[in-house]
Write a protein that holds these residues in place. Sequence first.
Motif, mmCIF file in Angstrom:
data_model
loop_
_atom_site.group_PDB
_atom_site.id
_atom_site.type_symbol
_atom_site.label_atom_id
_atom_site.label_comp_id
_atom_site.label_asym_id
_atom_site.label_seq_id
_atom_site.Cartn_x
_atom_site.Cartn_y
_atom_site.Cartn_z
ATOM 1 N N THR A 237 0.798 -1.163 -0.031
ATOM 2 C CA THR A 237 0.048 -0.097 0.032
ATOM 3 C C THR A 237 0.919 1.277 -0.109
ATOM 4 O OG1 THR A 237 -0.122 -0.081 2.451
ATOM 5 C CG2 THR A 237 -1.972 -1.113 1.197
ATOM 6 N N SER A 238 0.354 2.252 -0.223
ATOM 7 C CA SER A 238 0.838 3.760 -0.294
ATOM 8 C C SER A 238 1.188 4.169 0.937
ATOM 9 C CB SER A 238 0.113 4.670 -1.061
ATOM 10 O OG SER A 238 -1.008 5.138 -0.453
ATOM 11 N N MET B 121 -1.640 5.699 2.757
ATOM 12 C CA MET B 121 -2.563 4.804 3.337
ATOM 13 C C MET B 121 -2.011 3.980 4.480
ATOM 14 S SD MET B 121 -4.178 1.232 1.408
ATOM 15 C CE MET B 121 -5.382 0.127 2.356
ATOM 16 N N ASP C 16 -5.156 -0.952 -5.124
ATOM 17 C CA ASP C 16 -4.814 -0.060 -6.128
ATOM 18 C C ASP C 16 -5.826 1.126 -6.004
ATOM 19 O OD1 ASP C 16 -2.429 -1.502 -6.940
ATOM 20 O OD2 ASP C 16 -3.769 -2.554 -8.591
ATOM 21 N N ASN D 9 -4.816 3.649 -3.808
ATOM 22 C CA ASN D 9 -3.733 4.524 -4.068
ATOM 23 C C ASN D 9 -4.159 5.355 -4.905
ATOM 24 O OD1 ASN D 9 -2.019 2.908 -2.383
ATOM 25 N ND2 ASN D 9 -1.488 1.632 -4.030
ATOM 26 N N ARG D 10 -4.898 4.991 -6.057
ATOM 27 C CA ARG D 10 -5.398 6.286 -6.858
ATOM 28 C C ARG D 10 -5.940 7.367 -6.299
ATOM 29 N NH1 ARG D 10 -8.634 2.505 -10.894
ATOM 30 N NH2 ARG D 10 -9.916 4.407 -11.447
ATOM 31 N N GLU E 97 -5.937 8.211 -3.261
ATOM 32 C CA GLU E 97 -4.747 9.199 -2.469
ATOM 33 C C GLU E 97 -3.982 10.078 -3.195
ATOM 34 O OE1 GLU E 97 -2.881 5.823 -0.602
ATOM 35 O OE2 GLU E 97 -4.048 6.021 1.434
ATOM 36 N N SER E 98 -3.650 9.554 -4.386
ATOM 37 C CA SER E 98 -2.706 10.278 -5.260
ATOM 38 C C SER E 98 -3.452 11.647 -5.774
ATOM 39 C CB SER E 98 -2.269 9.405 -6.447
ATOM 40 O OG SER E 98 -1.574 8.397 -5.992
#
Length: 658
Positions: A11-12, A15, A646, A649-650, A652-653
């Motif tokens: 995970t990022s 996260m 995934d 992560n998108r 969050e980005s």
Amino acid sequence: MQFIRALQRPTSPLMKARQCKHNSRNMKRSGDSEGEKRRKRRRLLQELGDQKIPFLAPSDRGFQQLWDTSYSGLVLRKSCSLPAELHSRVQAALLTLRRKGCLLKDLVRVRDRDVFTAVSRALLGEPGHTYRYLDTRLFAIPWHSEDIDVKGQNCCDPDLRAACKALWELNTFFCTDVSQLKEGDRLTQWAKGEAEAKQGEEGDTESKHSEDSKNSEGGDSESRQSEEGDTESKHSEEWDIESKHSEEGCSGSKQEGEWETEFKHSIEEGESSQVKPGETSFAAASEHAEGKCPDWGVKASGGTETEPVGLKAQEKPVAELKHSLSDYHIQDREEHGSGQGCSQPSPPQVCSGPVKFNVTLLNYMDPAAMSQLKEEPYYGMGKMAVGWHHDENLITHSPVAVYSYSCHDDKGESSEGSSSDKACWRIGLKVAWDIHTPGLMLPLESGDCYYMRDDLNSTHQHCVLAGDTARFSSTHRVAECSSGTLTYIQSRCQEALSNLHTDPDTGSHRLVALLPATLQDCEEIHNEVEFEWLRQYWFQGQRYARFCSWWTRPMEQLEKDWKLMETMTMLFLAAVEEEDQAEEGRREMAEILLSALTDRHQQRQTWRDRCHSSLAQTLPPEEAPVDRPFWGVDDPSMPLPFDLADIINRVESLLWRM
């Protein structure tokens, strides 16, 4: 391999930071709370030392006065006061349910650990009702009454349908009887039962049991009520860490285990100087109530005086101990009322008007099949089948009615020897967090019933003391079902799906509104359907459908609605990633979506771990948990993947770039 890599993808950092912060905050609160409780328990045990708190049984002087003054919410119905035909139908129904395999042990959650309940059980009740305890939702087999239209009358075979109807008749009797009871009926019923018992051979048997019950390993219990249902109740764990009787031990943390060993050692050291604590006179307890705090004196079996069993003069007064425990009890009740995982907790309901029991939790226990039964640690009442606890998830101040049936084999027949040779079952009661009011121990014969009325369940705790024979109980409750019925969750689904428009020609979907409050509500309903209903249902395997198919079609429809909510989340994600959206609105929407997805991702992993745990693997295939809903990464029927890392992560980005 592609699917495995997707599940293992790291995970990022954002996260991870969110998860660590969330877990750290929860662990700190939990650690502080548990640590304080352990300190209070140790302080209490140090104050008690090697002493036992007194309790009274029917043969003790002051028993009836204690019942009247401190346990007035308890009502006993002797077996002779119920119609013989009702006894016959109910007992045959209980044996039928066991013979068909309907009574099974639950895999429940206690302090983040899965444990099996010590007793086997099944839930019967109003069609579409559920009962939730210890992070487990039980789905009721409907009782098939003549005046209730149960959809799908052919959901079970005629024998099972007749058994369910017999228990509905018992439920109807309890609803009427509890509602008609007046103040003072409790003592009338007890006196009537005693008088009738003395006229027959049962009189001698009951007298023998009542005198010997304090030292026997079991007694004639009448309440199996929540005994089985709430065996591992959180209240029970906090006050009586020794009273967990799951076959898997349910021992809690290492520190608690060390405390348990220390406590057991202190009890064993004190037992050599103990005599029957139940023979303490009620006069001593009355002096405590007046604040005199004398030592608890007891009489030896030979009539000579022994050393007092009580608090030493140099120790703190009992009243001060009670005050410190009252603070503990308040904290415990606040935690108990913190909710059961519903997305929108409602204010507690209070029972008023005629009693209407909506479910009964059936329980079965055979002491001979138990690996070990622990001694009741505070009063010396004997072997416990179920430890000290309150019943949970009930309407406030609602009564509980319990039918107790003891038998010697699956056919309900007696084994060799008369029933008088067998130790009877008993129920123990105590005032919660109070060490100066004596406990109450009540032996019960097969067919006896008891009611816990008014606020008895919330202000007192009860335990079940094992007898020598197998035992059934039917524990009738007014379950708090504001968010626990099929009608409720169906209405929630319709609320969420009202924000989804489907084109009748193309079948394409779009969201009706993009208001943040509406989107948040839809995502909360999405999680509620998946984790409070679908996964709860399938975690209990195929066992419901094996003997009753009533829930099969409703759960299939819930799963279809849930799939549409997955589509709604996909459309929500697309709206968040749409560049044409105003940045302020996009950010609020992205934060709502990120919170919902993170919660969903974590809960899915928790349920996967539970379904594949070592305990779950010990169950036969027809009872084993099913990890459902679950789908692979290439499943074309699903709009989003099972693993949400995934997508998280998108989002969050996206938030980082705003």
